[in-house]
Design a protein around this motif. Structure first.
Motif, PDB file in Angstrom:
ATOM      1  N   GLY A   1       0.824  -1.199   0.000  1.00 33.85           N
ATOM      2  CA  GLY A   1       0.000   0.000   0.000  1.00 33.85           C
ATOM      3  C   GLY A   1       0.855   1.244   0.000  1.00 33.85           C
ATOM      4  O   GLY A   1       2.053   1.202   0.254  1.00 33.85           O
ATOM      5  N   LYS A   2       0.221   2.366  -0.302  1.00 34.23           N
ATOM      6  CA  LYS A   2       0.915   3.648  -0.330  1.00 34.23           C
ATOM      7  C   LYS A   2       0.421   4.491   0.841  1.00 34.23           C
ATOM      8  O   LYS A   2      -0.780   4.625   1.057  1.00 34.23           O
ATOM      9  CB  LYS A   2       0.639   4.360  -1.646  1.00 34.23           C
ATOM     10  CG  LYS A   2       1.435   5.607  -1.832  1.00 34.23           C
ATOM     11  CD  LYS A   2       1.316   6.117  -3.245  1.00 34.23           C
ATOM     12  CE  LYS A   2       2.276   7.281  -3.402  1.00 34.23           C
ATOM     13  NZ  LYS A   2       2.422   7.655  -4.786  1.00 34.23           N
ATOM     14  N   VAL A   3       1.359   5.057   1.584  1.00 33.65           N
ATOM     15  CA  VAL A   3       1.019   5.864   2.757  1.00 33.65           C
ATOM     16  C   VAL A   3       0.440   7.195   2.272  1.00 33.65           C
ATOM     17  O   VAL A   3       1.058   7.906   1.488  1.00 33.65           O
ATOM     18  CB  VAL A   3       2.263   6.109   3.640  1.00 33.65           C
ATOM     19  CG1 VAL A   3       1.921   7.029   4.800  1.00 33.65           C
ATOM     20  CG2 VAL A   3       2.810   4.792   4.154  1.00 33.65           C
ATOM     21  N   VAL A   4      -0.769   7.502   2.749  1.00 33.90           N
ATOM     22  CA  VAL A   4      -1.467   8.713   2.347  1.00 33.90           C
ATOM     23  C   VAL A   4      -1.347   9.798   3.415  1.00 33.90           C
ATOM     24  O   VAL A   4      -1.151  10.964   3.102  1.00 33.90           O
ATOM     25  CB  VAL A   4      -2.951   8.402   2.063  1.00 33.90           C
ATOM     26  CG1 VAL A   4      -3.720   9.657   1.722  1.00 33.90           C
ATOM     27  CG2 VAL A   4      -3.076   7.383   0.958  1.00 33.90           C
ATOM     28  N   ALA A   5      -1.459   9.402   4.686  1.00 34.83           N
ATOM     29  CA  ALA A   5      -1.378  10.368   5.784  1.00 34.83           C
ATOM     30  C   ALA A   5      -0.746   9.705   6.992  1.00 34.83           C
ATOM     31  O   ALA A   5      -0.878   8.496   7.189  1.00 34.83           O
ATOM     32  CB  ALA A   5      -2.758  10.898   6.127  1.00 34.83           C
ATOM     33  N   VAL A   6      -0.054  10.493   7.802  1.00 37.75           N
ATOM     34  CA  VAL A   6       0.673   9.982   8.961  1.00 37.75           C
ATOM     35  C   VAL A   6       0.349  10.848  10.177  1.00 37.75           C
ATOM     36  O   VAL A   6       0.282  12.080  10.060  1.00 37.75           O
ATOM     37  CB  VAL A   6       2.201  10.017   8.691  1.00 37.75           C
ATOM     38  CG1 VAL A   6       2.984   9.563   9.891  1.00 37.75           C
ATOM     39  CG2 VAL A   6       2.552   9.176   7.491  1.00 37.75           C
ATOM     40  N   GLY A   7       0.162  10.209  11.326  1.00 38.53           N
ATOM     41  CA  GLY A   7      -0.049  10.943  12.566  1.00 38.53           C
ATOM     42  C   GLY A   7       1.247  11.546  13.076  1.00 38.53           C
ATOM     43  O   GLY A   7       2.330  11.296  12.540  1.00 38.53           O
ATOM     44  N   ALA A   8       1.144  12.326  14.138  1.00 35.53           N
ATOM     45  CA  ALA A   8       2.317  13.016  14.692  1.00 35.53           C
ATOM     46  C   ALA A   8       3.291  12.067  15.368  1.00 35.53           C
ATOM     47  O   ALA A   8       4.476  12.334  15.438  1.00 35.53           O
ATOM     48  CB  ALA A   8       1.870  14.080  15.686  1.00 35.53           C
ATOM     49  N   GLY A   9       2.809  10.942  15.880  1.00 33.41           N
ATOM     50  CA  GLY A   9       3.665   9.981  16.559  1.00 33.41           C
ATOM     51  C   GLY A   9       3.142   9.667  17.940  1.00 33.41           C
ATOM     52  O   GLY A   9       2.310  10.395  18.484  1.00 33.41           O
ATOM     53  N   GLY A  10       3.645   8.584  18.514  1.00 33.65           N
ATOM     54  CA  GLY A  10       3.248   8.189  19.858  1.00 33.65           C
ATOM     55  C   GLY A  10       3.968   9.031  20.901  1.00 33.65           C
ATOM     56  O   GLY A  10       4.815   9.861  20.582  1.00 33.65           O
TER      57      GLY A  10
END
Length: 101
Positions: free
Chosen positions: A43-52
């Protein structure tokens, strides 16, 4: 992609668009499912969170970035449908690896 921009993952979550393998070759020959099954978990990464966050409150950055092609598990994550496209929302820890071409 504009619909995916409306969903911003929180913490260490990643929104991935599954890559659909082609059902026809360039010459127009229909390919059997067994020939395309090996590509289903990419799959292709579309959006990423800020991190844990650690116990001290420090941010642990996510290991992938937008645009990366990743290997995801066959089962897992939450399926999300946005504007007629299907995405998978999963944790950074669940991603098996980054695929380079």
């Amino acid at each position: 992609m504009a619909a995916a921009r409306k969903l911003i993952p929180l913490l260490n979550r990643v929104l991935v668009e599954k890559i659909v393998p082609p059902t026809k070759s360039v010459g127009g020959i229909l390919l059997p499912e067994s020939a395309t099954a090996s590509q289903l978990n990419a799959g292709k990464v579309v959006a990423v969170g800020a991190g844990g966050r650690t116990k001290d409150g420090e941010i642990i950055p996510v290991a992938v970035k937008e645009g990366d092609t990743v290997l995801i598990p066959e089962y897992g994550g939450s399926k999300v449908k946005l504007a007629e496209k299907e995405y998978v929302l999963l944790r950074d820890d669940d991603i098996l690896g980054i695929l380079y071409e």
